[in-house]
Design an enzyme around this catalytic site. Structure first.
Site, mmCIF file in Angstrom:
data_model
loop_
_atom_site.group_PDB
_atom_site.id
_atom_site.type_symbol
_atom_site.label_atom_id
_atom_site.label_comp_id
_atom_site.label_asym_id
_atom_site.label_seq_id
_atom_site.Cartn_x
_atom_site.Cartn_y
_atom_site.Cartn_z
ATOM 1 C CE1 TYR A 36 41.529 -4.361 88.098
ATOM 2 C CE2 TYR A 36 39.524 -5.266 89.036
ATOM 3 C CZ TYR A 36 40.157 -4.503 88.080
ATOM 4 O OH TYR A 36 39.426 -3.887 87.100
ATOM 5 C CG HIS A 51 33.779 -6.339 88.665
ATOM 6 N ND1 HIS A 51 35.048 -6.406 89.204
ATOM 7 C CD2 HIS A 51 33.870 -5.463 87.633
ATOM 8 C CE1 HIS A 51 35.852 -5.606 88.531
ATOM 9 N NE2 HIS A 51 35.157 -5.034 87.578
ATOM 10 N NE ARG A 101 31.616 -0.931 84.455
ATOM 11 C CZ ARG A 101 30.901 -1.501 85.412
ATOM 12 N NH1 ARG A 101 30.022 -0.783 86.097
ATOM 13 N NH2 ARG A 101 31.047 -2.789 85.691
ATOM 14 N NE ARG A 160 35.630 -0.725 86.421
ATOM 15 C CZ ARG A 160 34.556 -0.861 87.174
ATOM 16 N NH1 ARG A 160 34.168 0.132 87.949
ATOM 17 N NH2 ARG A 160 33.861 -1.983 87.173
ATOM 18 C CE LYS A 208 30.012 -2.623 81.540
ATOM 19 N NZ LYS A 208 30.950 -3.696 81.137
ATOM 20 C CG HIS A 256 38.453 0.531 82.225
ATOM 21 N ND1 HIS A 256 37.117 0.677 82.557
ATOM 22 C CD2 HIS A 256 38.713 -0.798 82.303
ATOM 23 C CE1 HIS A 256 36.594 -0.512 82.805
ATOM 24 N NE2 HIS A 256 37.538 -1.425 82.656
#
Length: 345
Positions: free
Chosen positions: A326, A317, A197, A294, A221, A291
């Protein structure tokens, strides 16, 4: 007296919201950006509800749905879904910490968002983008060499001890331009090579890079760390930037940051986004964000046979369902190639 009454009627949400923000910071380890997003969403809800109720414990599910009805007229479904999640988490927290007797948002449903496939580059477009950023860096380097050669006699003087030319302001400016071009190439290469990210890239320190096995330690995150591999092209671009470019921008404020802004401090995420947008424009590929790079990295990995859980770990994730988006992109690309290549499609 009127002001005190107004604060009592309409300002009751401020103290709980401050406590909620501190909880997210201290107990959940969220970034300031994430905390700001949560607080903004909840504040928007409570400010509207405050016109109908006098205390947090009086809020009902109908009050929250009334706020949703008002906001859904002006915001998108995806934004409304995010706001709803924030409000639901706030009331769950308030109930767990005995600020309210019942949780009015317990049965609140998140608005359904239509399934949209993320924008991705084709593999040829990705290669075109990488080539363009390297070509730009080479062009700037050639310009610097030409100016230094041309101006060696007219605009430079020799250091008497070492007999080396001392550059004037123009060559210093070119050196900075070359440094920024090398930095931008390294940014684009690393984003595509790792799928990290923007905030993760901006937060990288030099010690996070392990050259022996070409991996980078990323803080994602919730302050969760993961190790992500990168390939030879990204390694070469990073080495060029760190060995030939970084010193030209480095200042006392640079500390250990990998990527620097023009003034020498740690690069801002806004600048990273500008770098990618500008690079895509120069390369003649669809205008993309970091993004989207990504997304592209994940899709190309899956197209190349990578395991879904490996891609999930690489991207950081929390849920496999997020990574599974994806696979839909890969299937759609397969359908397009089938229709183009098969005469009876």
């Amino acid at each position: 007296m009127a002001q005190q009454r107004s604060d009592r009627e309409h300002g009751w949400w401020k103290a709980p919201l401050d406590r909620f923000a501190e909880y997210l910071r201290a107990n959940r380890g969220f970034s300031e950006h994430t905390i700001h997003a949560y607080v903004t969403d909840v504040k928007d809800c409570l400010e509207i509800i405050a016109n109908r109720v006098d205390m947090l414990n009086d809020v009902s599910i109908d009050d929250i749905r009334g706020w949703m009805a008002v906001r859904s007229r002006t915001v998108s479904r995806s934004s409304m879904a995010r706001k709803t999640v924030s409000v639901r988490r706030f009331f769950a927290w308030a109930y767990e910490h005995d600020l309210i007797e019942t949780n009015p948002a317990a049965t609140l449903r998140t608005p359904k968002i239509p399934m949209t496939l993320p924008l991705v580059l084709s593999q040829s477009q990705a290669s075109q983008l990488m080539e363009a950023v390297h070509e730009h860096a080479e062009e700037v380097e050639c310009q610097e060499d030409e100016v230094l050669d041309r101006d060696a006699g007219a605009h430079m003087h020799l250091d008497k001890r070492h007999k080396q030319p001392i550059p004037d302001d123009r060559s210093e400016d070119l050196a900075r331009r070359e440094a920024i071009a090398l930095r931008d190439a390294a940014i684009v290469e690393l984003l595509y090579a790792t799928g990290i990210r923007v905030a993760e890239l901006a937060g990288l320190d030099i010690d996070d890079i392990r050259w022996s096995d070409r991996t980078v330690r990323v803080t994602g995150k919730g302050n969760k760390q993961r190790v992500v591999p990168f390939g030879l092209p990204a390694a070469q671009a990073m080495e060029d930037w760190l060995q030939r470019g970084r010193d030209a921008l480095c200042t006392a404020y640079s500390h250990n940051a990998v990527f620097l802004g023009a003034r020498g401090g740690r690069i801002d995420t806004r600048i990273v986004r500008e770098v990618v947008h500008h690079a895509s424009e120069q390369a003649g590929v669809p205008d993309i964000s970091p993004h989207a790079l990504r997304h592209s990295a994940a899709t190309h990995l899956l197209n190349g046979g990578a395991d879904l859980r490996e891609v999930q770990e690489m991207l950081g994730h929390a849920s496999l369902s997020t990574t599974q988006r994806y696979t839909h992109v890969s299937i759609e690309q397969l359908k397009d190639r089938y229709r183009q290549a098969f005469p009876r499609a």
